[in-house]
Scaffold this motif. Structure first.
Motif, PDB file in Angstrom:
ATOM      1  N   THR A  24      50.319  50.035  43.512  1.00  0.00           N
ATOM      2  CA  THR A  24      48.795  49.413  43.894  1.00  0.00           C
ATOM      3  C   THR A  24      48.065  49.453  42.568  1.00  0.00           C
ATOM      4  O   THR A  24      48.089  50.444  41.770  1.00  0.00           O
ATOM      5  CB  THR A  24      48.339  50.398  44.952  1.00  0.00           C
ATOM      6  OG1 THR A  24      48.941  50.617  46.280  1.00  0.00           O
ATOM      7  CG2 THR A  24      46.972  50.040  45.457  1.00  0.00           C
ATOM      8  N   VAL A  25      47.069  48.240  42.321  1.00  0.00           N
ATOM      9  CA  VAL A  25      46.202  48.253  41.393  1.00  0.00           C
ATOM     10  C   VAL A  25      44.902  48.178  41.586  1.00  0.00           C
ATOM     11  O   VAL A  25      44.608  47.307  42.852  1.00  0.00           O
ATOM     12  CB  VAL A  25      46.870  47.144  40.209  1.00  0.00           C
ATOM     13  CG1 VAL A  25      48.128  47.232  39.766  1.00  0.00           C
ATOM     14  CG2 VAL A  25      46.739  45.701  40.988  1.00  0.00           C
ATOM     15  N   GLN A  47      32.896  55.379  38.554  1.00  0.00           N
ATOM     16  CA  GLN A  47      31.620  54.493  38.985  1.00  0.00           C
ATOM     17  C   GLN A  47      31.989  52.970  39.003  1.00  0.00           C
ATOM     18  O   GLN A  47      31.045  52.053  39.381  1.00  0.00           O
ATOM     19  CB  GLN A  47      30.628  54.845  37.945  1.00  0.00           C
ATOM     20  CG  GLN A  47      29.937  56.217  38.431  1.00  0.00           C
ATOM     21  CD  GLN A  47      28.920  56.539  37.469  1.00  0.00           C
ATOM     22  OE1 GLN A  47      28.134  55.808  36.862  1.00  0.00           O
ATOM     23  NE2 GLN A  47      28.470  57.668  37.412  1.00  0.00           N
ATOM     24  N   ALA A  48      33.147  52.664  38.522  1.00  0.00           N
ATOM     25  CA  ALA A  48      33.573  51.020  38.450  1.00  0.00           C
ATOM     26  C   ALA A  48      33.083  50.406  39.683  1.00  0.00           C
ATOM     27  O   ALA A  48      33.444  50.927  40.962  1.00  0.00           O
ATOM     28  CB  ALA A  48      34.803  51.171  37.888  1.00  0.00           C
ATOM     29  N   SER A  49      32.910  49.137  39.544  1.00  0.00           N
ATOM     30  CA  SER A  49      32.906  48.133  40.670  1.00  0.00           C
ATOM     31  C   SER A  49      34.208  47.515  40.390  1.00  0.00           C
ATOM     32  O   SER A  49      34.503  46.846  39.351  1.00  0.00           O
ATOM     33  CB  SER A  49      31.890  47.268  40.509  1.00  0.00           C
ATOM     34  OG  SER A  49      30.407  47.718  40.816  1.00  0.00           O
ATOM     35  N   TRP A  50      34.960  47.411  41.710  1.00  0.00           N
ATOM     36  CA  TRP A  50      36.316  47.038  41.638  1.00  0.00           C
ATOM     37  C   TRP A  50      36.406  45.699  42.251  1.00  0.00           C
ATOM     38  O   TRP A  50      36.080  45.248  43.400  1.00  0.00           O
ATOM     39  CB  TRP A  50      37.320  47.766  42.394  1.00  0.00           C
ATOM     40  CG  TRP A  50      37.329  49.316  41.777  1.00  0.00           C
ATOM     41  CD1 TRP A  50      36.561  50.396  42.093  1.00  0.00           C
ATOM     42  CD2 TRP A  50      38.028  49.557  40.551  1.00  0.00           C
ATOM     43  NE1 TRP A  50      36.987  51.182  41.320  1.00  0.00           N
ATOM     44  CE2 TRP A  50      37.592  50.729  40.216  1.00  0.00           C
ATOM     45  CE3 TRP A  50      38.753  49.052  39.510  1.00  0.00           C
ATOM     46  CZ2 TRP A  50      38.045  51.649  38.932  1.00  0.00           C
ATOM     47  CZ3 TRP A  50      39.022  49.613  38.378  1.00  0.00           C
ATOM     48  CH2 TRP A  50      38.767  50.876  38.217  1.00  0.00           C
ATOM     49  N   GLN A  51      36.906  44.391  41.389  1.00  0.00           N
ATOM     50  CA  GLN A  51      36.954  43.073  42.094  1.00  0.00           C
ATOM     51  C   GLN A  51      38.456  42.939  42.834  1.00  0.00           C
ATOM     52  O   GLN A  51      38.461  42.019  43.708  1.00  0.00           O
ATOM     53  CB  GLN A  51      36.955  42.052  40.882  1.00  0.00           C
ATOM     54  CG  GLN A  51      38.188  42.157  39.744  1.00  0.00           C
ATOM     55  CD  GLN A  51      38.173  40.900  38.928  1.00  0.00           C
ATOM     56  OE1 GLN A  51      38.182  39.951  39.297  1.00  0.00           O
ATOM     57  NE2 GLN A  51      38.278  41.413  37.636  1.00  0.00           N
ATOM     58  N   PHE A  52      39.135  44.083  42.783  1.00  0.00           N
ATOM     59  CA  PHE A  52      40.371  43.887  43.407  1.00  0.00           C
ATOM     60  C   PHE A  52      41.003  45.331  43.482  1.00  0.00           C
ATOM     61  O   PHE A  52      40.943  46.264  42.518  1.00  0.00           O
ATOM     62  CB  PHE A  52      41.652  42.925  42.636  1.00  0.00           C
ATOM     63  CG  PHE A  52      42.828  42.999  43.257  1.00  0.00           C
ATOM     64  CD1 PHE A  52      42.982  42.221  44.572  1.00  0.00           C
ATOM     65  CD2 PHE A  52      44.030  43.951  43.340  1.00  0.00           C
ATOM     66  CE1 PHE A  52      44.234  42.184  45.158  1.00  0.00           C
ATOM     67  CE2 PHE A  52      44.997  43.758  44.190  1.00  0.00           C
ATOM     68  CZ  PHE A  52      45.242  42.890  45.017  1.00  0.00           C
TER      69      PHE A  52
END
Length: 191
Positions: free
Chosen positions: A148-149, A170-175
């Motif tokens: 999983t990524v 805190q990152a916003s993940w695009q995937f």
């Protein structure tokens, strides 16, 4: 221009009353160039295929080390048997280990471009992408399992002016999903 990134290879430890998430096994790698999703996801796919075929997946530390090794190996060719001002003689692999054979090279990519990071330190602050590669908890003798990524949005996390030690939280993940789906969704021409 470099596209810097950080990759965390994680293997979750099953939670009990005595353990917490900090018990997860984590190895973190800094990649100085080609850190955009198209490049990293292709490299992760190639890495997974190699580890599956050889049954050599042994957790985050080994997987991260192999990722760095394959990435460095892919750039060595730029310096072998070409322009004498820029190359080294590769007649013997041991020639790569002799500093006198590389004195004419100015900061070769195969010696630079990666770092093994302490996950507790977070990131440097100039990265453009973060990745989390979650490896299955399994025995090396089990059948290969899905990775999983998570892929951050472009610079979608604290950077120079933020608490970089918390960037992954805190990152916003695009995937966020299976590696093969990330390749389909984020790469124009999958491998």
């Amino acid at each position: 221009m470099s596209t810097r990134s950080q990759l965390r290879f994680v293997q979750r430890v099953e939670q009990t009353d005595e353990t917490d998430a900090s018990a997860d096994r984590v190895a973190q790698v800094y990649r100085h160039s080609d850190g955009y999703p198209e490049s990293v996801l292709r490299d992760l796919t190639q890495l997974k295929e190699l580890l599956d075929a050889t049954r050599a997946e042994r957790g985050p530390g080994y997987t991260a080390a192999t990722f760095v090794f394959l990435d460095k190996l892919s750039t060595v060719g730029l310096y072998l048997d070409g322009d004498p001002e820029r190359t080294i003689d590769a007649a013997q692999p041991a020639d790569l280990l002799k500093p006198k054979n590389m004195e004419h090279l100015d900061q070769p990519l195969f010696l630079l471009g990666h770092g093994v990071e302490d996950p507790a330190d977070g990131i440097h602050g100039d990265e453009e992408y973060l990745y989390v590669v979650e490896l299955p908890t399994r025995s090396p003798f089990d059948e290969p399992a899905e990775w999983t990524v998570k892929v951050s949005g472009h610079s979608a996390f604290p950077r120079w002016d933020g608490p970089t030690d918390e960037a992954f939280e805190q990152a916003s993940w695009q995937f966020n999903g299976p590696l093969e789906h990330a390749l389909e969704e984020l790469v124009a021409e999958p491998v």
